[in-house]
Design a protein around this motif. Structure first.
Motif, PDB file in Angstrom:
ATOM      1  N   TYR A   1    -117.278  10.085 -46.731  1.00  0.00           N
ATOM      2  CA  TYR A   1    -118.600   9.855 -46.152  1.00  0.00           C
ATOM      3  C   TYR A   1    -118.528   9.808 -44.635  1.00  0.00           C
ATOM      4  CZ  TYR A   1    -119.894   8.244 -50.830  1.00  0.00           C
ATOM      5  OH  TYR A   1    -120.135   8.163 -52.189  1.00  0.00           O
ATOM      6  N   VAL A   2    -119.535  10.406 -43.995  1.00  0.00           N
ATOM      7  CA  VAL A   2    -119.735  10.288 -42.555  1.00  0.00           C
ATOM      8  C   VAL A   2    -121.163   9.793 -42.365  1.00  0.00           C
ATOM      9  CG1 VAL A   2    -119.873  11.508 -40.347  1.00  0.00           C
ATOM     10  CG2 VAL A   2    -118.088  12.115 -42.000  1.00  0.00           C
ATOM     11  N   VAL A   3    -121.314   8.723 -41.589  1.00  0.00           N
ATOM     12  CA  VAL A   3    -122.611   8.061 -41.418  1.00  0.00           C
ATOM     13  C   VAL A   3    -123.050   8.160 -39.962  1.00  0.00           C
ATOM     14  CG1 VAL A   3    -123.867   5.873 -41.656  1.00  0.00           C
ATOM     15  CG2 VAL A   3    -121.987   6.418 -43.237  1.00  0.00           C
ATOM     16  N   GLY A   4    -124.301   8.576 -39.769  1.00  0.00           N
ATOM     17  CA  GLY A   4    -124.907   8.624 -38.442  1.00  0.00           C
ATOM     18  C   GLY A   4    -126.270   7.962 -38.497  1.00  0.00           C
ATOM     19  N   SER A   5    -126.919   7.851 -37.369  1.00  0.00           N
ATOM     20  CA  SER A   5    -128.248   7.240 -37.342  1.00  0.00           C
ATOM     21  C   SER A   5    -129.269   8.185 -37.972  1.00  0.00           C
ATOM     22  CB  SER A   5    -128.642   6.907 -35.909  1.00  0.00           C
ATOM     23  OG  SER A   5    -128.734   8.097 -35.177  1.00  0.00           O
ATOM     24  N   SER A   6    -130.458   7.691 -38.180  1.00  0.00           N
ATOM     25  CA  SER A   6    -131.502   8.487 -38.843  1.00  0.00           C
ATOM     26  C   SER A   6    -131.914   9.702 -38.012  1.00  0.00           C
ATOM     27  CB  SER A   6    -132.723   7.620 -39.130  1.00  0.00           C
ATOM     28  OG  SER A   6    -133.246   7.115 -37.915  1.00  0.00           O
ATOM     29  N   TYR A   7    -131.750   9.668 -36.701  1.00  0.00           N
ATOM     30  CA  TYR A   7    -132.154  10.781 -35.854  1.00  0.00           C
ATOM     31  C   TYR A   7    -130.997  11.750 -35.569  1.00  0.00           C
ATOM     32  CZ  TYR A   7    -130.098   7.780 -32.287  1.00  0.00           C
ATOM     33  OH  TYR A   7    -129.249   6.986 -31.588  1.00  0.00           O
ATOM     34  N   GLU A   8    -129.841  11.502 -36.160  1.00  0.00           N
ATOM     35  CA  GLU A   8    -128.682  12.347 -35.897  1.00  0.00           C
ATOM     36  C   GLU A   8    -128.821  13.698 -36.595  1.00  0.00           C
ATOM     37  OE1 GLU A   8    -126.278  13.056 -33.517  1.00  0.00           O
ATOM     38  OE2 GLU A   8    -126.337  10.879 -33.682  1.00  0.00           O
ATOM     39  N   ASN A   9    -128.324  14.722 -35.978  1.00  0.00           N
ATOM     40  CA  ASN A   9    -128.364  16.073 -36.505  1.00  0.00           C
ATOM     41  C   ASN A   9    -127.433  16.179 -37.716  1.00  0.00           C
ATOM     42  OD1 ASN A   9    -127.655  18.835 -36.936  1.00  0.00           O
ATOM     43  ND2 ASN A   9    -128.441  19.313 -34.900  1.00  0.00           N
ATOM     44  N   GLU A  10    -127.989  16.552 -38.872  1.00  0.00           N
ATOM     45  CA  GLU A  10    -127.209  16.644 -40.105  1.00  0.00           C
ATOM     46  C   GLU A  10    -126.089  17.682 -39.996  1.00  0.00           C
ATOM     47  OE1 GLU A  10    -130.568  17.131 -40.168  1.00  0.00           O
ATOM     48  OE2 GLU A  10    -131.388  15.401 -41.239  1.00  0.00           O
ATOM     49  N   LEU A  11    -126.347  18.767 -39.265  1.00  0.00           N
ATOM     50  CA  LEU A  11    -125.324  19.799 -39.112  1.00  0.00           C
ATOM     51  C   LEU A  11    -124.124  19.288 -38.319  1.00  0.00           C
ATOM     52  CD1 LEU A  11    -127.542  22.937 -38.456  1.00  0.00           C
ATOM     53  CD2 LEU A  11    -126.355  22.293 -40.564  1.00  0.00           C
ATOM     54  N   MET A  12    -124.387  18.465 -37.316  1.00  0.00           N
ATOM     55  CA  MET A  12    -123.295  17.887 -36.540  1.00  0.00           C
ATOM     56  C   MET A  12    -122.483  16.947 -37.425  1.00  0.00           C
ATOM     57  SD  MET A  12    -121.755  15.312 -34.631  1.00  0.00           S
ATOM     58  CE  MET A  12    -122.948  14.030 -34.727  1.00  0.00           C
ATOM     59  N   LEU A  13    -123.172  16.121 -38.208  1.00  0.00           N
ATOM     60  CA  LEU A  13    -122.463  15.207 -39.109  1.00  0.00           C
ATOM     61  C   LEU A  13    -121.667  15.989 -40.150  1.00  0.00           C
ATOM     62  CD1 LEU A  13    -125.213  12.485 -39.669  1.00  0.00           C
ATOM     63  CD2 LEU A  13    -123.196  12.332 -38.190  1.00  0.00           C
ATOM     64  N   MET A  14    -122.253  17.067 -40.653  1.00  0.00           N
ATOM     65  CA  MET A  14    -121.563  17.886 -41.653  1.00  0.00           C
ATOM     66  C   MET A  14    -120.327  18.550 -41.049  1.00  0.00           C
ATOM     67  SD  MET A  14    -121.483  18.582 -44.808  1.00  0.00           S
ATOM     68  CE  MET A  14    -123.069  18.221 -45.491  1.00  0.00           C
ATOM     69  N   SER A  15    -120.396  18.939 -39.781  1.00  0.00           N
ATOM     70  CA  SER A  15    -119.218  19.544 -39.148  1.00  0.00           C
ATOM     71  C   SER A  15    -118.093  18.506 -39.007  1.00  0.00           C
ATOM     72  CB  SER A  15    -119.561  20.176 -37.801  1.00  0.00           C
ATOM     73  OG  SER A  15    -119.872  19.210 -36.843  1.00  0.00           O
ATOM     74  N   VAL A  16    -118.453  17.260 -38.750  1.00  0.00           N
ATOM     75  CA  VAL A  16    -117.457  16.186 -38.690  1.00  0.00           C
ATOM     76  C   VAL A  16    -116.829  16.001 -40.075  1.00  0.00           C
ATOM     77  CG1 VAL A  16    -117.109  13.702 -38.333  1.00  0.00           C
ATOM     78  CG2 VAL A  16    -118.523  15.018 -36.728  1.00  0.00           C
ATOM     79  N   LEU A  17    -117.657  16.000 -41.109  1.00  0.00           N
ATOM     80  CA  LEU A  17    -117.155  15.838 -42.477  1.00  0.00           C
ATOM     81  C   LEU A  17    -116.232  16.994 -42.862  1.00  0.00           C
ATOM     82  CD1 LEU A  17    -117.200  14.319 -45.195  1.00  0.00           C
ATOM     83  CD2 LEU A  17    -119.230  15.651 -45.777  1.00  0.00           C
ATOM     84  N   THR A  18    -116.619  18.201 -42.532  1.00  0.00           N
ATOM     85  CA  THR A  18    -115.798  19.371 -42.840  1.00  0.00           C
ATOM     86  C   THR A  18    -114.464  19.292 -42.111  1.00  0.00           C
ATOM     87  OG1 THR A  18    -117.759  20.710 -43.216  1.00  0.00           O
ATOM     88  CG2 THR A  18    -115.710  21.897 -42.733  1.00  0.00           C
ATOM     89  N   CYS A  19    -114.511  18.905 -40.861  1.00  0.00           N
ATOM     90  CA  CYS A  19    -113.283  18.754 -40.080  1.00  0.00           C
ATOM     91  C   CYS A  19    -112.397  17.668 -40.685  1.00  0.00           C
ATOM     92  CB  CYS A  19    -113.623  18.434 -38.626  1.00  0.00           C
ATOM     93  SG  CYS A  19    -112.189  18.347 -37.549  1.00  0.00           S
ATOM     94  N   LEU A  20    -112.999  16.560 -41.118  1.00  0.00           N
ATOM     95  CA  LEU A  20    -112.251  15.480 -41.754  1.00  0.00           C
ATOM     96  C   LEU A  20    -111.556  15.992 -43.012  1.00  0.00           C
ATOM     97  CD1 LEU A  20    -111.450  12.510 -42.187  1.00  0.00           C
ATOM     98  CD2 LEU A  20    -113.661  12.177 -43.310  1.00  0.00           C
ATOM     99  N   PHE A  21    -112.306  16.680 -43.862  1.00  0.00           N
ATOM    100  CA  PHE A  21    -111.730  17.177 -45.110  1.00  0.00           C
ATOM    101  C   PHE A  21    -110.604  18.173 -44.846  1.00  0.00           C
ATOM    102  CE2 PHE A  21    -111.457  20.156 -48.625  1.00  0.00           C
ATOM    103  CZ  PHE A  21    -111.207  19.284 -49.676  1.00  0.00           C
TER     104      PHE A  21
END
Length: 145
Positions: A80-100
């Protein structure tokens, strides 16, 4: 400067948290980067609620408690990667992909509980480096606007 402008200021806290749970929703690794959940008890309750909401769905994005959460399952893990409600989902998804992908490399293509537990120090290093690089990129792009 209004309150909305302050919310969008660049911050090292673009990522609020990263955590990895097992198939039963038990914490294996967790890093929180702000004081949204200051105590261990609050963090564990949040993780349990997130797991209950996401573990049985095929989606990759959830909105929970005023936060945007992206997640991925792998064998017997949930990342899981958690950001604020206004955070860009694509940016969070790129962090998750990089983590995986980074864990996949560090754990030698075995992103599963047993290997994670045996390589926990490397996993924590991966998480911290990804979040730090993500924050640097977020700040750089916001300054270019």
């Amino acid at each position: 400067m209004g309150p909305d402008a302050m919310i969008l200021e660049p911050s090292l806290y673009t990522i609020k948290a990263v955590f990895i749970l097992d198939n039963d929703g038990h914490r294996l690794l967790a890093k929180y980067y702000d004081d949204t959940f200051p105590s261990m008890k609050e963090q564990m309750a949040f993780e349990k609620n997130v797991f209950n909401k996401t573990s049985r769905t095929d989606s990759e994005i959830a909105f929970f408690g005023g936060m945007t959460i992206v997640y991925k399952s792998s064998i017997d893990l949930f990342l899981y990667v958690v950001g604020s409600s206004y955070e860009n989902e694509l940016m969070l998804m790129s962090v998750l992909t990089c983590l995986f992908e980074s864990l996949n490399h560090v754990l030698r293509k075995n992103v599963e509980k047993r290997w994670l537990l045996e390589n926990m120090d490397g996993a924590f290093l991966v998480v911290d480096e990804i979040v730090l690089q993500s924050a640097k990129e977020q700040i750089k792009w916001s300054l270019l606007k």
